[in-house]
Design a protein around this motif. Structure first.
Motif, PDB file in Angstrom:
ATOM      1  N   TYR A   1       0.848  -1.184   0.000  1.00  0.00           N
ATOM      2  CA  TYR A   1       0.000   0.000   0.000  1.00  0.00           C
ATOM      3  C   TYR A   1       0.889   1.240   0.000  1.00  0.00           C
ATOM      4  O   TYR A   1       2.017   1.219   0.464  1.00  0.00           O
ATOM      5  CB  TYR A   1      -0.854   0.064   1.274  1.00  0.00           C
TER       6      TYR A   1
ATOM      7  N   LEU B   1     -11.514 -14.949   3.364  1.00  0.00           N
ATOM      8  CA  LEU B   1     -10.597 -13.996   3.996  1.00  0.00           C
ATOM      9  C   LEU B   1     -11.142 -13.577   5.346  1.00  0.00           C
ATOM     10  O   LEU B   1     -11.866 -12.607   5.474  1.00  0.00           O
ATOM     11  CB  LEU B   1     -10.411 -12.774   3.094  1.00  0.00           C
TER      12      LEU B   1
ATOM     13  N   TYR C   1     -16.294  -9.571   2.930  1.00  0.00           N
ATOM     14  CA  TYR C   1     -16.019 -10.708   3.807  1.00  0.00           C
ATOM     15  C   TYR C   1     -16.030 -10.274   5.270  1.00  0.00           C
ATOM     16  O   TYR C   1     -16.530 -10.975   6.137  1.00  0.00           O
ATOM     17  CB  TYR C   1     -14.659 -11.319   3.492  1.00  0.00           C
ATOM     18  N   ASN C   2     -15.418  -9.144   5.514  1.00  0.00           N
ATOM     19  CA  ASN C   2     -15.352  -8.619   6.874  1.00  0.00           C
ATOM     20  C   ASN C   2     -14.986  -7.139   6.833  1.00  0.00           C
ATOM     21  O   ASN C   2     -14.724  -6.588   5.754  1.00  0.00           O
ATOM     22  CB  ASN C   2     -14.353  -9.407   7.737  1.00  0.00           C
TER      23      ASN C   2
ATOM     24  N   GLN D   1     -12.653  -4.215   9.133  1.00  0.00           N
ATOM     25  CA  GLN D   1     -11.673  -4.073  10.206  1.00  0.00           C
ATOM     26  C   GLN D   1     -11.513  -2.611  10.595  1.00  0.00           C
ATOM     27  O   GLN D   1     -11.608  -1.722   9.746  1.00  0.00           O
ATOM     28  CB  GLN D   1     -10.320  -4.616   9.743  1.00  0.00           C
TER      29      GLN D   1
ATOM     30  N   LEU E   1     -11.936  -6.867  14.245  1.00  0.00           N
ATOM     31  CA  LEU E   1     -12.333  -7.428  12.963  1.00  0.00           C
ATOM     32  C   LEU E   1     -13.737  -7.991  13.124  1.00  0.00           C
ATOM     33  O   LEU E   1     -13.988  -8.780  14.042  1.00  0.00           O
ATOM     34  CB  LEU E   1     -11.361  -8.538  12.548  1.00  0.00           C
TER      35      LEU E   1
ATOM     36  N   GLN F   1     -16.642 -10.115  11.182  1.00  0.00           N
ATOM     37  CA  GLN F   1     -16.983 -10.941  10.025  1.00  0.00           C
ATOM     38  C   GLN F   1     -18.314 -10.464   9.447  1.00  0.00           C
ATOM     39  O   GLN F   1     -19.134  -9.875  10.153  1.00  0.00           O
ATOM     40  CB  GLN F   1     -17.081 -12.417  10.419  1.00  0.00           C
TER      41      GLN F   1
ATOM     42  N   ASN G   1     -13.074  -5.677   3.517  1.00  0.00           N
ATOM     43  CA  ASN G   1     -12.324  -6.765   2.913  1.00  0.00           C
ATOM     44  C   ASN G   1     -13.195  -7.492   1.888  1.00  0.00           C
ATOM     45  O   ASN G   1     -14.193  -8.103   2.254  1.00  0.00           O
ATOM     46  CB  ASN G   1     -11.883  -7.732   4.009  1.00  0.00           C
TER      47      ASN G   1
ATOM     48  N   ASP H   1     -11.733  -9.110  -1.886  1.00  0.00           N
ATOM     49  CA  ASP H   1     -10.523  -9.903  -2.104  1.00  0.00           C
ATOM     50  C   ASP H   1      -9.291  -9.044  -1.827  1.00  0.00           C
ATOM     51  O   ASP H   1      -8.169  -9.499  -1.952  1.00  0.00           O
ATOM     52  CB  ASP H   1     -10.474 -10.453  -3.522  1.00  0.00           C
ATOM     53  N   LYS H   2      -9.515  -7.814  -1.456  1.00  0.00           N
ATOM     54  CA  LYS H   2      -8.450  -6.910  -1.031  1.00  0.00           C
ATOM     55  C   LYS H   2      -9.050  -5.896  -0.074  1.00  0.00           C
ATOM     56  O   LYS H   2     -10.257  -5.672  -0.068  1.00  0.00           O
ATOM     57  CB  LYS H   2      -7.820  -6.224  -2.235  1.00  0.00           C
ATOM     58  N   LEU H   3      -8.186  -5.294   0.699  1.00  0.00           N
ATOM     59  CA  LEU H   3      -8.648  -4.382   1.733  1.00  0.00           C
ATOM     60  C   LEU H   3      -8.752  -2.969   1.158  1.00  0.00           C
ATOM     61  O   LEU H   3      -7.773  -2.442   0.640  1.00  0.00           O
ATOM     62  CB  LEU H   3      -7.633  -4.414   2.878  1.00  0.00           C
TER      63      LEU H   3
END
Lengths: 115, 109
Positions: free
Chosen positions: A35, A100, B31-32, B34, B49, B51, B93, B95-97
């Protein structure tokens, strides 16, 4: 465990120079990320990898390259540094077992200035 | 395209106040979510975190809630302390944050 380590901590580059930012994790995580964070902004994803030999572009990949030859290492390469690449760079890793569900662990960052 | 927004951008409160930080996101297929803390010049530390199937998570004086249908999450900090001063980032989240721009919190004695 050292977690996620990044080197160097600070670097000043001249326009057009090249450098590699190093990132290593010792947690056997399969996912790794790079990042950048510009002042007063959130983090933007440059590249990520879901495992050794696999990489993919994030939101802002232009001007960067990555490789993932081992599970532990995920170096970020700047080929022709530009002032727009002045930023703080964070590496992160994550253990994914299908969905994930884990949290990402972040390195301390590399502060890069391009003059 | 997923976009994450945090309000307010900055907050200054006296010690002892209870406070709420807000995070909103445009795509509920996550997905979640954070919450992270970032101290000046430092990296990020994960706080909580949640879910996608959960409604809330608690850790000490921190409580985070998630409402996927409305695309919102809140971070509640009880009895704030000067040591809570930092920037708080939320990230969703897929597939990437994807990160929000953060809320810069200052708690003064």
């Amino acid at each position: 465990n050292a977690g996620v380590t990044q080197t160097p901590k600070f670097r000043i580059l001249k326009i057009g120079q090249s450098m590699t930012l190093q990132c290593t994790q010792d947690m056997n995580h399969n996912y790794m990320y790079w990042y950048r964070q510009d002042p007063g902004m959130g983090l933007k994803l440059i590249y990520y990898s879901v495992g050794a030999g696999i990489t993919d572009k994030g939101e802002v990949p232009n001007g960067y390259n990555v490789s993932r030859s081992t599970t532990e290492d995920f170096p970020l390469r700047l080929e022709l540094a530009a002032p727009s690449q002045t930023s703080v760079y964070f590496c992160a890793s994550l253990l994914s077992l299908g969905v994930l569900t884990d949290t990402q662990y972040f390195g301390p960052g590399t502060r890069l200035t391009v003059l | 395209k997923q976009e994450v927004t945090q309000i307010p951008a900055a907050l200054s409160v006296p010690e002892g106040e209870n406070l709420v930080l807000n995070c909103s996101f445009t795509d509920s297929a996550i997905y979640n979510l954070q919450w992270f803390r970032q101290d000046p010049g430092k990296g990020l530390t994960s706080l909580l975190l949640i879910q996608s199937s959960q409604r809330e998570q608690t850790s000490g004086r921190l409580n985070a809630s998630l409402d996927k249908s409305s695309g919102r999450s809140t971070l509640y900090i009880a009895a704030s302390q000067p040591g809570d001063s930092a920037t708080y980032l939320c990230a969703v989240n897929t597939d990437k944050l994807i990160f929000g721009t953060g809320t810069r919190l200052q708690v003064f004695p």
